[in-house]
Design an enzyme around this catalytic site. Sequence first.
Site, short mmCIF file in Angstrom:
data_model
loop_
_atom_site.label_atom_id
_atom_site.label_comp_id
_atom_site.label_asym_id
_atom_site.label_seq_id
_atom_site.Cartn_x
_atom_site.Cartn_y
_atom_site.Cartn_z
N GLY A 1 32.91 56.96 54.29
CA GLY A 1 33.73 57.21 53.12
C GLY A 1 35.16 57.41 53.54
O GLY A 1 35.67 56.63 54.31
N SER A 2 35.83 58.46 53.04
CA SER A 2 37.15 58.85 53.52
C SER A 2 37.98 59.45 52.41
O SER A 2 37.74 59.22 51.22
CB SER A 2 37.93 57.70 54.14
OG SER A 2 37.23 57.12 55.20
N ASN A 3 38.97 60.24 52.82
CA ASN A 3 40.06 60.68 51.96
C ASN A 3 41.35 60.15 52.54
O ASN A 3 41.52 60.12 53.76
CB ASN A 3 40.15 62.21 51.91
CG ASN A 3 38.88 62.87 51.40
OD1 ASN A 3 38.40 62.56 50.32
ND2 ASN A 3 38.33 63.78 52.19
#
Length: 773
Positions: free
Chosen positions: A216-218
Site C-alpha cells: 500500500g502506502s501513504n
Amino acid sequence: MKLRPRPAALIALVLLAFTVTLTGTNAPAAADDARYSATIRRTEYGIPHISAKDYGGLGFGYGYAFAQDNLCVLASWAVTLRGERSRYFGATAKSDDPVSPVTNLASDVYYKSVADSGVVRRLLARPAPVGPSDELRRLVDGYAAGYNRYLADTGVANLPDPTCRGKAWVGPITAMDIWNNLLDLNRMVGSSQLKEAITGVGEPETEGPVKRPAAGSNGWALGREATRDGHGMLLADPHFPWNGIRRFYQVQLTIPGVLDVSGGSLYGTPVVQIGHNASVAWTHTVSHAQRFTVYQLKLAGDRTSYLVDGRAEPLGRQEVEVTLQDGTVAGHTLYTSRYGPVLAAGHTDEVAYALADANAANLRAADEWLAMARANDLTQLRAAQDAYQGMPFVHTLATDAGGTAYFADSSVVPNVTDAQARRCAKPSPIPGLEAYVLDGSTSACLWGKDRDAVVPGIFGPANQPKLTRADYVANSNNTFWMTNPSEPLTGFQRAWGVAGTELEPRPRVSLDMIDRRLSGTDGLGTPGFTLDTLQATAYAKRNYSFELMRSDLLKLCRSHPEPTASDGTRVNVREACGTLRDWDGRATVDGQGAILWREFFTRLGRPTGPEEPGFSPWRVPFDPARPLTTPRGLKRDDPAVRQALADAVLFFQANHIPLTLTPGRAQRYSSIPLPGCTEGEGCFDRVRMRVQLGVDGRYPEVDTGSSFMMAVELTPDGPRARTVLTYSLSANPASPHHTDQTALFSRGQWVTGRFTEAEIAADPQLRTTTVRG
C-alpha cells in the site's frame, strides 16, 4: 538424471572473470584504467553512499554494497527467476515471492515460460524509451558485476549470512537476472500475481477473488502554502513487505555533476524508486487502476485455434520443463494467444480466456526513475514521466524547491474506455477478478491507441489523472478523486478507478491529519508544517476507527454491560469497557486498549452467517456528498455489534490475556516490539500480520507495513531529511544492521539524513571503501 552439486572450482573460475582490488581508505589504489571503479562510504546504521565517475562504476559499487548486506535474498530470487526452485527446494514448498507466494513448481513453470518467451531479449534489442537507455544498461551490467565481485572475494563457504552460506544454489548472477527482476517488479500486480491461473498448477484463484497485493502506502507532497517556511516538503511512507525481494534498501547514488539521489531502492534494482535529490522529492502509492484485461476466446472446432473477426488464429504452444529435486524433469504445456497467455482457468469446449497484461513488456520504469532522479524541478520530473510512461502500478506524488505539489496517476493502464468495457463485456472465469473481461472474438474490443502513448494500447499522458497545487496533494491508496478535497478529480475513465466512492479509514485519517496541522488544531502548535511537525504528525499512531466509534461504544457499554457471545455465554464487559474508556486511541507501543479494540473491531467485519456476508457496523452510512465525515458511529443497538464485543472479551478472558494488552507485547519483528495498528482500523503507518491474535496474546511476526519512511524539506541550502528503514538495512540475522533501525522505529525515532559531502564527512562512524574491477 541425477542432480549433481556444483563444483567449487567451476564457481571460482566464473567468479574470477570479475577481477577487482578492494582497498581501505589509506591503502594504495588500483590501476587507473580499471573497467569499474566506485567509492562506498557508509554512515551510521550502515547506510551506503556510493559515488563513481560513470554509470557502470556506480552500478558496480551499488551491487557490491548490496551484496555485502543482502546477498542471500537476491541469490534466492535469482533461483526463482530462472525457474529452478523445485530443483533446490522441492516442488511443493512455497516460493520466496513475498507478495504472491505459490508452490515452487507453479513458480518455476511461470518463470520458465517468461524466460522462454524471449520478451526481455526483444526489449533489450529495442532503443529507448521502449528498450533501456545506454545509462541504464551500464548500471545493470555494473550491478551484476559488483555483486559477483563481492561473492568472489568472500566465497560461498564464507558468506556472513548463515541463510545461504555454503549452499549449492548460491552462485554468480547475470545482467539478465537483473532485467528479469525489473520486469517482474512491473508485472507484480498483473501476470505475476496470477501464476497459478496461467500455469494451471494449483489454480486457487478459481475458488475465490483475486486480491490486490499486500502493498500500500501513504504519500504527502506539501507545497509552499502548507509549510511554515514556504519550502516544498514530502512525506513518503510505502507499505511493502518486510521480507524478501520487495524490501527497500536505503542508498545514495552519485555521479558528480550528473546524478545525486538518495532514498529507497527495491532489492535487486540499481535505481532509487522513492527519494530526493537537491531540489526534487517524490514518492509513490499503489493505484486502483486496472493493469490487465482478460479476453474471452471463441474456440474453433478443434480447440487448437480461436476466432477473431471470423478468422481462425492458431493457439501458440509452449513446452516448459522444470528440473525436480531428484533430477527428473517435469514437462508442462502452456498456450498463448495474440492477447497473452491462455489461462488454465475457465476454459470449456467453446471458450478459453487469455490474459492481456499492460506491463507484460515494460522495462521502462527503471529508466523513468533514473530520469526523475536527475530532474531539477517538477517540470523536468513530469517530462521524464511523459517520455517513458513506465510507472507500473503506482501514483506519483512530488514536490520541488519552488514549493509546488504534484500528483499524477501516470501508471500503465490498458486503454479501455467505459463505452468499450460495456460493449465488449463477458462473464469472468475467475470469481472476484478485479479486471475487465472482454470479447476476444472481435478486433473492435482491442485496446485503444492514444497518439501520445509511448507504446500502443495504454492511455497516454493527456488522459491521466493529475493535480498541481500550492498547498498539498495526498494519497493513501484511495482513488485519485480525493487527492485534495478542495479540488476533487473526476471525469476519468473507470479503468483508472472510480470517483465518488467511500474512503477507507486510512485515507480519511490521512486527510484529517493534514487538515488539523494546517488549522493548528492537532496540539502541535502554530499552523503549517515544519520538518519537526511533519515527523510528529506521521508518528501520531491515531486509530481512526476508534475515534469515529468511541462515543457509541461507551454508550453500548452502559446499556449492555453483559452481552451474549456467539456460543450463548453471557460476558461481563465492564472491565474491558473501562480499559477502552481510558485508552487515548493511539496505537503506541504501550497503548493499553489498542489490541482489545482491534480484536473487537475485526470481529465487526466478519460475517455472522451466510445470509449476512457484508454486515456494516457503521451507524451513519457513507454519503458521497460527505466523503470526509461518513461513514461514522457504531450501531450500538445491533445484536451483532454486542455479540462481537462479547466474543472479543470472552477470548481474552478464556485465554487469560490481560485486557490491557499493548501493541508492544502483542506484535514484534525479530523480537523488537512494534507500535501501529492495521489497515482496516484506520492506522496511518499501519502494520499487518497474516493471522489473528493467538491464545498466548501474540500475533505472528509483522510481515508488511510502513517500510522506508522519509520526511524531507527542500530548502535553499539543500535538502533536510529524516528517514527510518523499519526492518533495517540487512536481512542477515548476523549483521549489526539487522534490527538497529527497527529499534529506532519502535521508539518513534528517525535517522538524520546525510546528503551533502559535508554532512557525510562529518559522520564520526564514516567508513570508506574503494572497489575497482
